[in-house]
Design an enzyme around this catalytic site. Structure first.
Site, short mmCIF file in Angstrom:
data_model
loop_
_atom_site.label_atom_id
_atom_site.label_comp_id
_atom_site.label_asym_id
_atom_site.label_seq_id
_atom_site.Cartn_x
_atom_site.Cartn_y
_atom_site.Cartn_z
N HIS A 194 47.22 44.01 42.56
CA HIS A 194 46.04 43.79 41.73
C HIS A 194 44.83 43.70 42.65
O HIS A 194 44.78 42.84 43.54
CB HIS A 194 46.17 42.49 40.92
N CYS A 195 43.87 44.58 42.48
CA CYS A 195 42.70 44.64 43.36
C CYS A 195 41.57 43.83 42.72
O CYS A 195 41.05 44.22 41.67
CB CYS A 195 42.26 46.09 43.58
N ILE A 196 41.21 42.71 43.36
CA ILE A 196 40.12 41.89 42.77
C ILE A 196 38.79 42.60 42.89
O ILE A 196 37.90 42.42 42.06
CB ILE A 196 40.04 40.50 43.41
N ASN A 223 38.81 44.93 40.15
CA ASN A 223 39.10 44.19 38.92
C ASN A 223 40.12 44.92 38.05
O ASN A 223 39.93 45.07 36.85
CB ASN A 223 37.81 43.95 38.13
#
Ligand SMILES: [Zn+2]
Ligand SMILES: [Zn+2]
Length: 278
Positions: free
Chosen positions: A180-182, A185
């Protein structure tokens, strides 16, 4: 008689007095995602980091385009600003596509009633309750002579396919989830891995082109021009740049001189009148 109320998506059939409420699927989506443009685009819930990432991409690129690209276009080669603009547009569109695309979310409730493990409790005083039901049993599949264990996701109520994972931020199982790439998003999964990689490559190339900016910053701090630097390093290898009379002797003064000096007037007087040349 049958008509559709478009504001509420309600089909009303008068002859049968039957009302059927129709709601778009994204409005009933159980995960933590946000949808916009009528469900055409989706992203995760924490979008501040994505906005920051966009600012970090756009702000220096625009400054580079305004202040440095005209110089490079004129003095070096027009191809560099063109390539830079192309990489910038590609980076921006790839970031947006990665962030706003379904990463490969697996629908819920595909296997709502799994077989539960049974275990015996020999110490139970009740003869009819010595067998208990525990967690859902695991399934085994074989892929290219290798055995894979399929675990059950209690949230999504499915057996996760090989390489799928449940994302805690989005609260979905995602097919071939990478992470999950913050900053974008969104989960990076089977459907948006390609634009994710493309964004990374473009940003690296942008930084390489943007390295020219750093090069020019170093020239400014040393109070010299590209020509003087090239002359010093190529023509006379051991030339002493400190002898440059335009060097203020202090990086801050050099930078102030280049960036804050008043712009001299044009010598061309382009709008003045003069006699015609025969
Ligand atoms: Zn799940
Ligand atoms: Zn996620």
């Amino acid at each position: 008689m049958r008509f559709v109320d478009r504001t509420t998506s309600t089909i009303i059939e008068n002859n049968t007095s039957r009302h059927t409420q129709l709601v778009r699927n994204y409005k009933q989506f159980p995960g933590q995602n946000k949808f916009f443009c009528g469900g055409r685009f989706m992203t995760s819930r924490e979008y501040w980091a994505f906005i920051l990432a966009l600012i970090l991409l756009i702000a220096p690129s625009v400054l580079f385009g305004i202040f440095t690209c005209p110089f490079i276009w004129e003095k070096v080669h027009p191809a560099i600003p063109i390539v830079f603009a192309y990489l910038f547009v590609l980076s921006l569109t790839s970031m947006i596509k990665t962030s706003w695309t379904d990463p490969g979310i697996i629908p819920r409730d595909l296997d709502p009633f799994p077989v539960l493990e049974r275990y015996e409790d020999p110490g139970s005083p009740y003869s009819d309750s010595t067998w208990h039901h525990g967690i859902p049993i695991q399934k085994e599949v074989r892929i290219k002579d290798r055995s894979w264990t399929l675990r059950y996701c209690d949230t999504c109520r499915i057996y996760r396919p090989p390489r799928a994972s449940h994302c805690r931020q989005c609260d979905n199982c995602v097919e071939v989830e990478d992470h999950h790439c913050i900053w974008l998003n969104n989960c990076i999964g089977v459907r948006n891995y390609r634009p994710f990689i493309l964004a990374i490559v473009c940003i690296i190339l942008l930084l390489m082109v943007g390295g020219l900016t750093l090069y020019h910053c170093s020239l400014i701090l040393r109070g010299i021009t590209t020509h003087e630097q090239l002359r010093a390093s190529v023509m006379t290898k051991h030339s002493d740049l400190s002898a440059n009379p335009y060097n203020k002797g202090n990086p801050v003064l050099n930078m102030t001189y280049v960036l804050c000096r008043p712009r001299p007037k044009s010598y061309l007087r382009r709008r003045k009148y003069s006699p015609a040349v025969n």
